[in-house]
Design a protein around this motif. Structure first.
Motif, mmCIF file in Angstrom:
data_model
loop_
_atom_site.group_PDB
_atom_site.id
_atom_site.type_symbol
_atom_site.label_atom_id
_atom_site.label_comp_id
_atom_site.label_asym_id
_atom_site.label_seq_id
_atom_site.Cartn_x
_atom_site.Cartn_y
_atom_site.Cartn_z
ATOM 1 N N SER A 91 69.017 14.930 59.781
ATOM 2 C CA SER A 91 68.952 15.915 59.209
ATOM 3 C C SER A 91 67.382 16.238 58.692
ATOM 4 C CB SER A 91 69.861 16.055 58.083
ATOM 5 O OG SER A 91 69.511 15.247 57.150
ATOM 6 N N LYS A 92 67.247 17.713 58.009
ATOM 7 C CA LYS A 92 65.994 17.665 57.392
ATOM 8 C C LYS A 92 65.657 17.105 56.293
ATOM 9 C CE LYS A 92 63.106 21.394 55.579
ATOM 10 N NZ LYS A 92 62.149 20.423 55.081
ATOM 11 N N GLU A 93 66.809 16.555 55.314
ATOM 12 C CA GLU A 93 66.633 15.555 54.378
ATOM 13 C C GLU A 93 66.180 14.113 54.748
ATOM 14 O OE1 GLU A 93 69.665 13.900 51.056
ATOM 15 O OE2 GLU A 93 69.779 16.035 51.411
ATOM 16 N N GLN A 94 66.921 13.590 55.614
ATOM 17 C CA GLN A 94 66.682 12.460 56.281
ATOM 18 C C GLN A 94 65.262 12.252 56.656
ATOM 19 O OE1 GLN A 94 70.057 12.662 58.918
ATOM 20 N NE2 GLN A 94 71.105 10.912 57.887
ATOM 21 N N TYR A 95 64.850 13.392 57.478
ATOM 22 C CA TYR A 95 63.636 13.509 58.110
ATOM 23 C C TYR A 95 62.355 13.408 56.924
ATOM 24 C CZ TYR A 95 59.343 14.308 60.660
ATOM 25 O OH TYR A 95 58.047 14.976 60.891
ATOM 26 N N ASP A 96 62.601 14.336 55.887
ATOM 27 C CA ASP A 96 61.767 14.178 54.771
ATOM 28 C C ASP A 96 61.446 12.918 54.091
ATOM 29 O OD1 ASP A 96 61.252 16.785 55.301
ATOM 30 O OD2 ASP A 96 62.764 17.682 53.733
ATOM 31 N N ASN A 97 62.657 11.989 54.253
ATOM 32 C CA ASN A 97 62.516 10.742 53.522
ATOM 33 C C ASN A 97 61.903 9.731 54.201
ATOM 34 O OD1 ASN A 97 64.375 11.637 51.133
ATOM 35 N ND2 ASN A 97 66.137 10.852 52.448
#
Length: 188
Positions: free
Chosen positions: A19-25
């Protein structure tokens, strides 16, 4: 190099599932300058290869089923050569009365009729208003000659859509002809 390409492909697959959130992390851990890019392996390429393997396995299974019937009826035809030479979507085996005794799944896909519906019927149920009388007569004459032949005939799907069907027929024999094998495919 191969190992690096493999790792890149794995990374591509892994990242595409985030997900975008996982990638950002985790994006701060990825340094593109240290990565050697290889060709991107996409799901489409994988699926094309996978589908081909499925088609090949299905075809192999169909051929084995025909070989089992050949053994049962002691046919002496060179079926390996026939399968090597003829392309097909549908395979149909009829008895001497032209009643269908076996067919492959490609028949259902090509015509829309189930195997259960077609078994013990003559392939004539596929004929319709634009199936030419001349083609039907040529077909009968060639069957009577008891030699391999090819004919193009207009057949109809279950939904009554017409299509040109190229049919290559081989008489199957032991001491005498016992059955017919038809290799069928749609043509333009």
């Amino acid at each position: 190099m191969k190992n690096n390409l493999y790792n890149m492909r794995c990374l591509d697959i892994y990242l595409s599932g985030l997900s975008k959130e996982q990638y950002d992390n985790i994006k701060h851990e990825i340094d593109p300058s240290k990565m050697k890019r290889g060709p991107l392996v996409s799901w489409d390429i994988f699926m094309d290869s996978y589908q081909k393997k499925i088609r090949d396995a299905r075809k192999s299974s169909e051929i084995k089923q025909v070989y089992a019937l050949a053994e049962k009826f002691r046919w002496r035809n060179d079926l390996k050569l026939a399968f090597k030479e003829y392309e097909y979507e549908a395979l149909v085996i009829t008895d001497l009365n032209q009643k269908i005794i076996w067919l492959n799944d490609g028949f259902t896909k090509m015509t829309g009729y189930s195997k259960n519906f077609a078994i013990n019927k003559s392939p004539k149920f596929l004929h319709g208003e634009n199936t030419s009388l001349e083609a039907k007569l040529r077909f009968r004459e060639k069957i009577a000659q008891n030699k391999p032949f090819k004919e193009i005939i207009i057949n109809y799907k279950k939904d009554r859509t017409a299509y040109n069907c190229e049919i290559k027929v081989i008489p199957l024999f032991n001491d005498n002809t016992t059955h017919y094998l038809a290799f069928e495919q749609k043509v333009r």
